[in-house]
Design a protein around this motif. Structure first.
Motif, PDB file in Angstrom:
ATOM      1  N   ILE A 563       2.568  30.467 -30.337  1.00  0.00           N
ATOM      2  CA  ILE A 563       1.121  30.666 -30.161  1.00  0.00           C
ATOM      3  C   ILE A 563       0.808  31.034 -28.716  1.00  0.00           C
ATOM      4  CG2 ILE A 563      -1.133  29.559 -30.350  1.00  0.00           C
ATOM      5  CD1 ILE A 563       0.005  27.749 -32.469  1.00  0.00           C
ATOM      6  N   PHE A 564       1.492  30.368 -27.784  1.00  0.00           N
ATOM      7  CA  PHE A 564       1.267  30.627 -26.364  1.00  0.00           C
ATOM      8  C   PHE A 564       1.564  32.092 -26.025  1.00  0.00           C
ATOM      9  CE2 PHE A 564       3.136  30.426 -21.975  1.00  0.00           C
ATOM     10  CZ  PHE A 564       1.927  30.293 -21.314  1.00  0.00           C
ATOM     11  N   GLU A 565       2.669  32.572 -26.514  1.00  0.00           N
ATOM     12  CA  GLU A 565       3.045  33.963 -26.216  1.00  0.00           C
ATOM     13  C   GLU A 565       2.076  34.947 -26.863  1.00  0.00           C
ATOM     14  OE1 GLU A 565       7.004  34.077 -27.627  1.00  0.00           O
ATOM     15  OE2 GLU A 565       7.890  33.307 -25.761  1.00  0.00           O
ATOM     16  N   CYS A 595      -5.089  28.494 -24.367  1.00  0.00           N
ATOM     17  CA  CYS A 595      -3.938  28.159 -23.519  1.00  0.00           C
ATOM     18  C   CYS A 595      -4.063  26.772 -22.907  1.00  0.00           C
ATOM     19  CB  CYS A 595      -3.783  29.212 -22.426  1.00  0.00           C
ATOM     20  SG  CYS A 595      -3.156  30.800 -23.022  1.00  0.00           S
ATOM     21  N   PHE A 596      -5.268  26.315 -22.715  1.00  0.00           N
ATOM     22  CA  PHE A 596      -5.429  24.979 -22.147  1.00  0.00           C
ATOM     23  C   PHE A 596      -4.770  23.934 -23.045  1.00  0.00           C
ATOM     24  CE2 PHE A 596      -7.768  21.006 -21.705  1.00  0.00           C
ATOM     25  CZ  PHE A 596      -7.653  20.784 -20.339  1.00  0.00           C
ATOM     26  N   ASP A 597      -5.076  23.987 -24.335  1.00  0.00           N
ATOM     27  CA  ASP A 597      -4.476  23.028 -25.270  1.00  0.00           C
ATOM     28  C   ASP A 597      -2.990  23.311 -25.484  1.00  0.00           C
ATOM     29  OD1 ASP A 597      -6.909  21.696 -25.715  1.00  0.00           O
ATOM     30  OD2 ASP A 597      -7.521  23.237 -27.141  1.00  0.00           O
ATOM     31  N   HIS A 671      -1.249  22.274 -15.590  1.00  0.00           N
ATOM     32  CA  HIS A 671      -0.415  22.328 -16.795  1.00  0.00           C
ATOM     33  C   HIS A 671       0.506  23.555 -16.780  1.00  0.00           C
ATOM     34  CE1 HIS A 671      -2.054  18.922 -18.922  1.00  0.00           C
ATOM     35  NE2 HIS A 671      -3.289  19.356 -18.776  1.00  0.00           N
ATOM     36  N   THR A 672      -0.045  24.679 -16.358  1.00  0.00           N
ATOM     37  CA  THR A 672       0.741  25.915 -16.411  1.00  0.00           C
ATOM     38  C   THR A 672       1.873  25.887 -15.390  1.00  0.00           C
ATOM     39  OG1 THR A 672      -1.310  27.048 -17.027  1.00  0.00           O
ATOM     40  CG2 THR A 672       0.563  28.414 -16.460  1.00  0.00           C
ATOM     41  N   TRP A 673       1.613  25.390 -14.184  1.00  0.00           N
ATOM     42  CA  TRP A 673       2.688  25.297 -13.196  1.00  0.00           C
ATOM     43  C   TRP A 673       3.759  24.314 -13.631  1.00  0.00           C
ATOM     44  CZ3 TRP A 673       4.010  28.763 -10.016  1.00  0.00           C
ATOM     45  CH2 TRP A 673       3.087  29.561  -9.335  1.00  0.00           C
TER      46      TRP A 673
END
Length: 1586
Positions: A563-565, A595-597, A671-673
């Motif tokens: 899902i992220f991709e 993307c947050f979740d 979260h992303t880092w």
């Protein structure tokens, strides 16, 4: 009214429209006629951009950069690269960071904020960001990737087509409003709690929201918000400006222009209304709905009904339907208070009434209008909106049929018109697009309702209408019937759903390979094809969470990664560039929301199980890292935008939603880092996956986001990841990064020797137990590697950090950990054992340690790392620091003992912990010995003190054993037990043997005197005579103890040859062992030598004089004992830096040339004189006046060697402030290096010696004062009772010597006294004394009697009374004999045959100046007795020789001591009760029986005698003091009268004159007596004359 005011009213959101500018601008991109795009800059001007898909040219928003001098400079980001760490200064933390700039911008003045509107992005300093991109690219090059810079995009420079999403995101940030925040924030993943609370919402309502699709937020801009106004706006403006309209008419025309249709279409349907326009329309509708309804209805009465009226009517109907559905949805949620719910019900009813009215009005218009005016599109539009209005009250089956009919109608219309029929409802949140696809979506929604009801745990039920809600509530039976009917009508074969689990349903819905299992799979697939992205994401989240709950985390991880991709591909793919501006904006916001979740779940899954990363193939991991980089590049646009706000380059948004969105972006950054690091570590080649690389990239990222204050966002998820990774890497050079992370995450301000953490304003959090256990190893290594562990532990930040860790970790609980309980039992048994010879022997040879058990418990592992040892050492250091200025807190020492024991029972058998335990027990014993003598004067406290001393010796013995065993292992190649503590280990090892010797020696010396060695428990034995008890082992002798101390000191000198304390103590021990003088003196000379090498000589401010004094003391002792010749002693004395050959002025020189002088005597005289001079010089060095032993030694030399007791007394008098207000009889200080408790022994010794000096000099006054103060000084001296009894004996001895009372005086006098005569004379003496008292005259020796009576009273019930009673009676008998001599000298001679009292200078002084009345002989004034008795010590006074110690046999008569005599009645002895018979005639007359006097009879009569002669009470003295002035005034007045009478020429009567003179003399005498009585306290009488 001007059109400018009306156009501004459409822009503002106030209840009443206000005038506005004619150029209403939107903050988002807007198309223009030439194909380019206009955007709104930060200063409010529109900027022109290139068309879609083209590269961005140079910036057009122009304006020179501001040259404001007050603009805060950007921070130099700290780089903690390993290679440049040595050149980086530790003061970099003084550099301001971005977070501080951010806080400063919030407080900036209005002038700065106004000037910030004129600034542009060109003035930003982005040098640090460029460096950041370069560093990341260098690290990513190891994975064949790069992190391209986003600075050209942000600064409106050239950028590639693939970065269009970055530029669009920048425009979103610049034109932020509430509608964008709604898209970003409303798609958050609902929690289980929130989903459970929404059970009241039916599945159809949920699917209605999902069926709206994405088109409700993909909207075209309104022409009202553009500069290139459309023809509709131009016509409206021209019409209003050309006419004279009322405000209400302007509003009507404004509504007609929005709701009617022209050649450009209908604004209501085709154009997106910004929030300001929508709110303005809503306000107009609420305020003017009735007027507009009347206006439109009046058109119905006209002959022709125009199409605009129908369109306005339909537009009002649609707006009211949308408002009503929104209000009804809020009412269905049943949130808020009861009052709010009632208010919503009233609003919904009112809206429904309005909706119904406008619907009827439209139907009337449609029926009356011509076919040309009523188009089929308008009727289909009305039909479509009416379906959604009626859907709330109809059954699902009826709604399904409605949508099926509508689909047929739409298809028929398309066949007729031959073009697709699509109608956008862009400004309606509850009405989807009108199209055949929408019909299919709604049809599939109802068919799939049963499936989704199982998925969301909801029911398929309709919502009751307002009429049904207000009239009768539906019963459970009714709902069940509706439910059953709906299920039967909607989904055939839905009973098969019960056989499928929720996971099976979700797999059937989302995965193509499982769709055949679903009965309504076609309807579900059709619904999902048109459903919103958020709804699909919700379904995927439910499926993946279900996988995770079932333990299939790998499936969940794969799904979220997919899902992220796909979400990021939506905005970075080629399809993204083909969409319109607002479609791209919507996709970006939707992607960020999803993307947050997704990133949060990915980070949580990886943190829980890092093995998931190993399941990824290299290609899959690279793709995931590339996707993460694309998202991070977009988020860095927000970083730059936030920097621009903080540096006042652009203005901060005033929307409330901006704060919420900012937190959302910052959490997403963390979260992303976090997942970026995990993917980067996975993609790194194995040879590059080293701590250096991994640590540095985390450090670079932390600096980048920490300088902006983001690192602590998202509940510290990024910091937790970094801390966990640094702990896993366990790299020695990660200390600085770990310190920074601990400061940001838990607000622990630790610092190394070269680095102090920066303040990233992260806020801090609470340290949990799991993290504390993980970080304990790092904390131990960081603290133990300090150069000075003691100073490091006393730093406040270290103490706070250790307290935080201890609160999180806790204590090892013996009840939960069996090995710990076992180890505690072994430790307690060992500490309860006795001190035996075998114990000392094994401590010197090594041997087996205590048999502790190990445990795999995590808290035991932390203990093995030294955590509890550090806590114990910190508490012990804190105790020592506090004790320097006063009594220490015993709680600190007790806590230290607790922590050292925790460390030992964790199976460490650590040498340092045993040493710390010995020091802690010794600290407790030292504290008890230092401040109060009662702690060892009583049996109970003395036993507890001996237990602490014994435990300290036992712990030190075990430390010695462990030390020797570890050294033996090291020699054999084994690892040392404390390898991690090398520096601190060596420091303790060098002091071990000195500590061991000190503990044993102190316990063997006074005041404890071997108490710790004699406590050996008894054991029952069986012998030939049966059972008997005896100690388990023989107590260790004092000689054996001194030998043990000597061995320890030899080892101490070997391990630490520069410590003078070892030589000093060994010299004392050798003297106790009676070793040759040369050996002891050699050691003390070495002590003075090493002391001077360390700067402890006279050159220092507070010199250490103990070794020099001990050298002098030992030499004097050895010379006195004959073990050294005086000339040898002088040679040894010359090694002291304070040796002085100058003779003391108090000693008369002995001429060597005088004949008859013995040479040996001369050498002794020379030796002791130089010893005296050296002592005087040594004492002069002590500026603080703490050292007392030199003064004592000087006094001893003066009295014993030079025979000057008076000079010795003057030396010692400085210790005894007898005439001061102090309650203590002696004042001496405890020097720092003196053994604890020894000062109390010195006080007792000095008191006894001072009594001898006072006795020799006959100072009875000082003896009395000393006795008064010593009686209540039990807490300040050792052996208090012994010292008290000696003072009492010395006082009695001095008083008898002073009064010339011979030996056995009391016995001789009493044997010659008859009771009748004594009784009669004592009564007469009492009467005479009372009479003399009234005449201010008292007999001799009354003051001495009162003084000895007071000492006797103080001694009552405490010490021996024999000597005091004898002296008490003797003094009274002296007074009694003086009285007999005054009345009948012959009787006095027959009463006692002893030699009369010789007349001495002292006794004659007692009668000097006293008058005589002819009755009592020598008398003294009564007020003189209130003074203290003092015998002047003159050199001419010959003192009889006596021993330096007083024997009680020389003071007491043979008669036994009497007690409690003062309470006996003063009556004569009992006589026979029967009267004597008269003598018979011729018989001889019998002699009368003579009754002798006893001491009891005398003591009984002394009490009333003292009451009669003692000075007046304090109250009477005060009253006399008050009358003193009156007496003086009276005397002066009489003198004046007397002077006047002398001036008169009259004759005076001689008799009267004599009477006046006598009276005047009496008054003067009384006044003088009053002065003396009021100023003199009640003390021992003093007969010394000034």
């Amino acid at each position: 009214m001007d059109i400018d005011e009306e156009s501004k009213a459409a822009q503002e959101s106030t209840p009443t429209p206000a005038p506005a500018s004619d150029s209403v601008q939107d903050t988002t991109s807007q198309p223009v006629t030439d194909g380019s795009t206009q955007t709104s800059s930060s200063d409010g001007t529109l900027e022109k951009s290139e068309p879609e898909g083209s590269a961005r040219p140079d910036s057009q928003n122009g304006g020179e950069a501001s040259t404001d001098e007050n603009k805060p400079e950007s921070e130099e980001r700290q780089t903690r690269k390993r290679k440049s760490a040595s050149t980086e200064p530790a003061a970099n933390n003084d550099t301001p960071n971005r977070s501080s700039n951010r806080s400063a911008s919030n407080r900036s003045s209005k002038r700065v904020k106004a000037r910030s509107d004129e600034q542009t992005l060109d003035s930003m300093d982005v040098a640090e960001d460029k460096s950041f991109f370069e560093q990341l690219t260098s690290f990513l090059s190891l994975c064949n990737m790069k992190f391209e810079s986003v600075i050209p995009v942000f600064l409106d420079q050239d950028y590639p087509h693939s970065d269009q999403y970055l530029y669009d995101f920048k425009l979103i940030l610049q034109g932020w409003d509430d509608s964008q925040a709604e898209i970003l924030l409303k798609n958050e993943k609902p929690s289980k709690k929130s989903s459970a609370s929404n059970n009241n919402q039916s599945i159809l309502q949920t699917l209605d929201f999902a069926a709206l699709g994405n088109d409700n937020i993909v909207k075209a801009p309104s022409s009202l918000t553009q500069n290139n106004t459309s023809d509709r706006c131009i016509n409206y403006i021209q019409r209003i400006n050309s006419g004279d309209y009322h405000l209400q008419e302007v509003r009507f025309e404004f509504i007609y222009a929005l709701l009617s249709e022209d050649e450009n279409g209908c604004s209501l349907l085709d154009e997106f209304w910004p929030t300001a326009v929508a709110d303005t329309v809503r306000q107009i509708l609420d305020n003017c709905e009735s007027l507009i309804y009347s206006n439109v209805k009046s058109a119905l009465l006209s002959t022709t009904v125009s199409s605009p009226h129908l369109e306005v009517c339909e537009g009002f109907f649609e707006l009211l339907v949308d408002y009503y559905l929104t209000s009804a949805s809020s009412l269905d949620a049943k949130t808020g208070t009861k009052a709010n719910v009632k208010e919503l019900e009233a609003t919904s009813k009112l809206l429904f009434a309005k909706v119904d009215r406008w619907r009827q009005l439209f139907c009337d218009f449609a029926s009356l209008s011509s076919p040309e005016s009523v188009t089929s599109e308008l009727l289909l539009r009305h039909k479509w909106v009416s379906i959604f209005l009626e859907a709330r009250s109809c059954t699902p089956a009826a709604n399904l049929r409605q949508f099926q009919q509508s689909k047929s109608m739409f298809e028929e219309h398309e066949r007729k018109t031959n073009h697709p029929f699509v109608m956008e409802f862009t400004n309606f949140s509850n009405i989807p697009r009108l199209s055949i696809e929408s019909c299919d979506t709604q049809i599939s929604k109802y068919r799939a309702a049963a499936v989704f009801a199982r998925v969301f745990d909801m029911e398929v039920k309709s919502v009751p209408s307002l009429d049904e809600r207000g009239s009768n509530e539906s019963t459970p039976e009714t709902e069940r019937d509706v439910n059953d009917e709906a299920k039967e009508d909607i989904a055939d074969g839905s009973l098969h759903l019960e056989e499928l689990s929720k996971v099976d349903l979700l797999e059937s819905i989302l995965l193509d390979e499982h769709k055949e299992r679903l009965p309504e799979h076609e309807a579900v697939s059709q619904f999902l094809s048109h459903a919103s992205i958020q709804f699909k994401f919700k379904l995927w989240s439910m499926l993946l969470d279900a996988y995770n709950d079932q333990g299939e985390s790998k499936k969940s991880f794969e799904g979220y990664l997919r899902i992220f991709e796909s979400s990021v591909d939506e905005i970075t793919g080629d399809m993204f560039l083909s969409k319109s501006d607002h479609q791209r904006s919507t996709l970006i916001l939707t992607c960020l929301s999803s993307c947050f979740d997704i990133c949060k779940m990915l980070q949580r899954l990886i943190a829980a199980d890092e093995e998931l990363l190993l399941s990824l193939s290299p290609q899959r991991a690279s793709a995931a890292l590339e996707t993460t980089i694309q998202l991070l590049r977009m988020l860095h646009i927000y970083n730059l935008f936030d920097d621009a706000i903080s540096n006042n380059n652009i203005a901060r948004h005033s929307h409330n939603s901006w704060k919420v969105a900012s937190r959302h972006f910052e959490d997403l950054i963390c979260h992303t880092w976090s997942i970026f690091y995990f993917f980067y570590r996975t993609c790194l080649p194995e040879q590059n996956r080293i701590p250096d690389t991994l640590n540095d990239i985390m450090s670079i990222v932390h600096d980048a986001i920490g300088s902006r204050g983001y690192c602590g966002k998202a509940n510290g998820v990024f910091l937790d990841m970094v801390i966990r990774e640094l702990s896993r890497l366990d790299w020695s050079e990660s200390e600085q990064d770990m310190i920074q992370c601990l400061h940001c995450r838990y607000d622990l301000t630790l610092a190394s020797d070269t680095f102090s953490p920066f303040d990233h304003y992260a806020g801090g959090g609470e340290l949990d137990r799991k993290t504390a256990l993980m970080l304990s190893k790092f904390i131990m290594r960081m603290i133990l590697n300090r150069k000075n562990l003691n100073q490091s532990l006393l730093r406040n930040e270290v103490k706070i950090a250790l307290d935080e860790f201890y609160q999180a970790i806790g204590d090892p609980d013996p009840a939960l950990i069996l090995p710990v309980a076992h180890n505690f039992s072994i430790l307690n048994d060992y500490l309860a054992s006795s001190l035996t010879r075998s114990l000392f022997r094994t401590s010197l040879t090594g041997g087996d340690k205590l048999a502790f058990a190990s445990s795999p418990n995590e808290i035991v592992k932390v203990g093995e790392q030294g955590f509890y040892y550090i806590l114990g050492y910190q508490q012990l250091s804190q105790f020592r620091i506090r004790k320097r200025s006063g009594p220490g807190r015993t709680e600190d020492a007790e806590d230290a003992i607790k922590f050292f024991q925790f460390d030992i029972v964790c199976n460490t058998n650590r040498f340092e912990s045993w040493v710390g335990l010995a020091q802690a027990f010794d600290a407790l014993a030292d504290e008890d010995l230092t401040w109060d003598a009662e702690n060892f004067n009583t049996v109970e406290t003395r036993r507890a003190l001996a237990v602490n001393q014994r435990k300290s010796i036992l712990a030190c013995a075990m430390a010695a054993k462990v030390f020797l065993t570890d050294n033996e292992k090291q020699k054999q190649g084994g690892a040392a037990a404390s390898a991690a503590m090398s520096a601190h280990y060596e420091q303790l090892a060098s002091t071990l043997w000195g500590l061991y010797a000190k503990l044993i020696y102190n316990a063997s010396r006074p005041p404890m005197q071997m108490e710790a060695f004699t406590d050996i428990p008894e054991q029952i034995f069986c012998g030939f005579e049966g059972l008997y008890k005896r100690p388990k082992a023989q107590p260790v002798s004092e000689v054996s103890i001194f030998k043990m101390v000597d061995i320890c000191l030899i080892l101490a000198i070997k391990s630490n040859p520069t410590d003078w304390n070892n030589y000093y103590l060994r010299a004392k021990v050798l003297y106790k062992l009676k070793s040759p003088a040369e050996e002891a003196l050699e050691q003390i000379i070495l002590a003075t030598k090493h002391l001077s090498e360390k700067g402890g000589g006279s050159a220092t401010h507070y010199p250490i004089i103990e070794p020099h004094y001990k050298l002098l003391s030992l030499v004097i002792k050895y010379v006195s004992k004959g073990q050294l010749r005086p000339e040898q002693g002088l040679e040894y004395l010359k090694h002291s830096a304070y040796y002085d050959e100058k003779p003391d002025s108090r000693i008369q020189p002995m001429p060597a040339s005088q004949p008859g002088i013995d040479f040996e005597r001369l050498t002794f005289y020379l030796f002791f004189s130089r010893c005296l001079s050296t002592l005087v010089k040594l004492r002069a060095v002590d500026k603080r006046k703490w050292h007392h032993r030199p003064t004592y030694r000087i006094a001893k030399l003066l009295s014993e060697r030079f025979g000057d007791a008076q000079a010795a007394k003057e030396e010692m008098s400085g210790f005894f402030p007898l005439k001061s207000i102090s309650k203590a009889p002696i004042h001496i200080w405890k020097p720092d290096l003196e053994r604890s408790g020894e000062q109390f022994e010195f006080r007792s010794r000095y008191i006894i010696y001072y009594v001898d000096l006072l006795k020799q000099t006959g100072d009875f006054e000082s003896l009395c004062l000393l006795a008064r103060k010593l009686r209540k000084f039990s807490t300040g001296t050792a052996r208090h009772q012994e010292a008290w009894e000696y003072v009492c004996l010395g006082t009695c001895f001095a008083l008898k010597q002073f009064l010339g009372i011979p030996t056995k005086f009391t016995e001789q006098v009493i044997n010659k006294l008859l009771f009748e005569e004594f009784n009669a004379h004592s009564q007469n003496l009492l009467a005479t004394v009372e009479k003399a008292k009234s005449e201010n005259e008292l007999p001799l020796l009354v003051g001495e009697l009162d003084a000895i009576a007071e000492i006797r009273r103080l001694n009552n019930g405490f010490g021996s009374t024999a000597a005091l009673d004898d002296t008490y009676v003797a003094v009274y008998l002296k007074i009694y004999l003086n009285y007999l001599e005054s009345i009948n000298p012959t009787k006095a001679e027959t009463a006692v045959t002893t030699t009369p009292v010789p007349a001495t200078p002292t006794s004659s002084a007692l009668t000097n100046g006293a008058s005589s009345n002819g009755l009592l002989g020598a008398t003294v004034p009564i007020e003189t007795t209130a003074q203290t008795v003092s015998t002047p010590s003159t050199p001419s006074l010959t003192v009889p020789s006596f021993s330096s110690r007083i024997s009680i046999q020389s003071l007491v008569s043979p008669e036994p001591s009497l007690t409690d005599l003062t309470s006996a009645p003063s009556t004569p002895p009992a006589r026979p009760s029967t009267p004597p018979k008269p003598p018979t005639s011729g018989a001889a007359t019998p002699q009368k029986e003579k009754v002798r006097v006893t001491k009891r009879d005398i003591i009984i009569r002394i009490t009333p005698f003292l009451k009669a002669v003692v000075s007046k009470s304090g109250k009477q003295a005060k009253e006399k003091g008050k009358d003193k002035e009156k007496a003086k005034e009276k005397k002066e007045k009489e003198k004046k009268e007397k002077q006047k009478e002398k001036e008169k020429p009259k004759e005076k009567d001689t008799e009267k004159e004599n009477i006046k003179e006598e009276k005047s003399n009496e008054d003067e005498k009384e006044s003088e007596l009053e002065d003396k009585g009021s100023d003199t306290p009640k003390q021992v009488p003093d007969t010394k004359q000034d």
